[in-house]
Scaffold this active site. Sequence first.
Site, PDB file in Angstrom:
ATOM      1  N   GLY A  13      46.921 -30.413 -36.897  1.00 20.12           N
ATOM      2  CA  GLY A  13      46.497 -31.435 -37.681  1.00 20.12           C
ATOM      3  C   GLY A  13      47.279 -32.443 -38.169  1.00 20.12           C
ATOM      4  O   GLY A  13      47.408 -33.031 -39.194  1.00 20.12           O
ATOM      5  N   THR A  40      53.895 -20.067 -37.608  1.00 17.65           N
ATOM      6  CA  THR A  40      54.334 -19.953 -36.247  1.00 17.65           C
ATOM      7  C   THR A  40      55.479 -20.821 -36.222  1.00 17.65           C
ATOM      8  O   THR A  40      55.646 -21.846 -37.099  1.00 17.65           O
ATOM      9  CB  THR A  40      53.121 -20.196 -35.257  1.00 17.65           C
ATOM     10  OG1 THR A  40      52.766 -21.801 -35.573  1.00 17.65           O
ATOM     11  CG2 THR A  40      51.813 -19.325 -35.612  1.00 17.65           C
ATOM     12  N   ASN A  71      42.805 -19.747 -30.233  1.00 15.62           N
ATOM     13  CA  ASN A  71      42.674 -19.096 -28.903  1.00 15.62           C
ATOM     14  C   ASN A  71      43.976 -18.061 -28.980  1.00 15.62           C
ATOM     15  O   ASN A  71      43.567 -17.001 -28.505  1.00 15.62           O
ATOM     16  CB  ASN A  71      42.952 -20.006 -27.972  1.00 15.62           C
ATOM     17  CG  ASN A  71      43.095 -19.500 -26.367  1.00 15.62           C
ATOM     18  OD1 ASN A  71      43.995 -18.806 -26.022  1.00 15.62           O
ATOM     19  ND2 ASN A  71      41.703 -19.980 -25.756  1.00 15.62           N
ATOM     20  N   ASP A 214      25.523 -14.258 -26.704  1.00  9.58           N
ATOM     21  CA  ASP A 214      24.196 -13.667 -25.902  1.00  9.58           C
ATOM     22  C   ASP A 214      24.626 -13.396 -24.318  1.00  9.58           C
ATOM     23  O   ASP A 214      23.832 -13.052 -23.584  1.00  9.58           O
ATOM     24  CB  ASP A 214      23.287 -14.993 -25.717  1.00  9.58           C
ATOM     25  CG  ASP A 214      23.500 -15.811 -24.755  1.00  9.58           C
ATOM     26  OD1 ASP A 214      24.862 -16.143 -24.648  1.00  9.58           O
ATOM     27  OD2 ASP A 214      22.725 -16.686 -24.161  1.00  9.58           O
ATOM     28  N   GLU A 272      43.693 -27.207 -24.056  1.00 13.15           N
ATOM     29  CA  GLU A 272      44.943 -27.274 -23.342  1.00 13.15           C
ATOM     30  C   GLU A 272      44.798 -27.503 -21.877  1.00 13.15           C
ATOM     31  O   GLU A 272      43.651 -27.171 -21.191  1.00 13.15           O
ATOM     32  CB  GLU A 272      45.694 -25.776 -23.428  1.00 13.15           C
ATOM     33  CG  GLU A 272      45.951 -25.303 -24.872  1.00 13.15           C
ATOM     34  CD  GLU A 272      47.078 -26.281 -25.479  1.00 13.15           C
ATOM     35  OE1 GLU A 272      48.021 -26.393 -24.945  1.00 13.15           O
ATOM     36  OE2 GLU A 272      46.865 -26.191 -26.804  1.00 13.15           O
TER      37      GLU A 272
END
Length: 295
Positions: A13, A40, A71, A214, A272
């Site tokens: 952000g 991180t 991710n 699904d 990415e």
Amino acid sequence: MDKILFIVNPTAGGGKTQELVPTIEQIMDDTKIEYNIVLTEKPKDAISIAKKGIVKGYETLVAVGGDGTVNEVARGILESGNGKLGILPSGTGNDMARTLNIDFDPVKAIDTIINGNKKNIDVGFVNDRLFLNIASIGFDAETVKNTESVKKKIRSNIAYIIGVLITLFKFKDKKIQLEIDDHSVDKDISLIAVGNGRYYGGGLKILPMAIPDDGNFYICIVNKVAKIKLFFLFPTIFKGKHIKLKKHVETFKAKKIKVVTKDTAYLNVDGEIYDVEKETLFTMGDRKLPVYVNY
């Protein structure tokens, strides 16, 4: 309630995500739930932090950042074989949060983690790279690539618009051999998007029909069109209305997709960018990922 580990990407952000730490502390201190916050320090750091957190007994791992952070935390959970994913969206795109109806307000997002529903969502792989949301080849991937270059000089929302214009000027349609389940065809395309989520690019509703739990991939193909038509077609994606343009757009549902490219191209995987290998194989993972959602 499970012990919760918040994994914060301070650069997400535009660097504003780090400012959420006091807010998280204030909210969580009122709940009396055991928690911790870890920041991180480098790319892929969230994967190892998630793994270490699970070893230490944290059962809910919260990705505080954008789709890239989501991710990475998901990878850590899946590689550990344990844990549940929470999302506190605070990145640039936040497209997975949109599909899962997670509020961008941190108070409401944390409430979803504490009191929301848990769904087991599908996990996709593209040439062994894990993705939760959408992977794509073509105009959109090249736009992201060009926008990355523009952002080195212009740090504002106009960078994406410039990226689109550069791509329109330089873009060449892609000749591909496409295999959807057992059906194979040669095509000239402007883009192909494959995924479990509905949004990418910070709110473009490229797969409005997608269902994240699904067991199927959803596919959108924009066939070769003149650049001027592509320019006018692109804005219709914001509300998912492009799928009504049957002359230019096709949609499918499948378990496995293979794309063989005959031209230089890029692959966009959850935001990415990678160079496309000659053969790109999309497969559904054997395991599902437990995620706190708001639906």
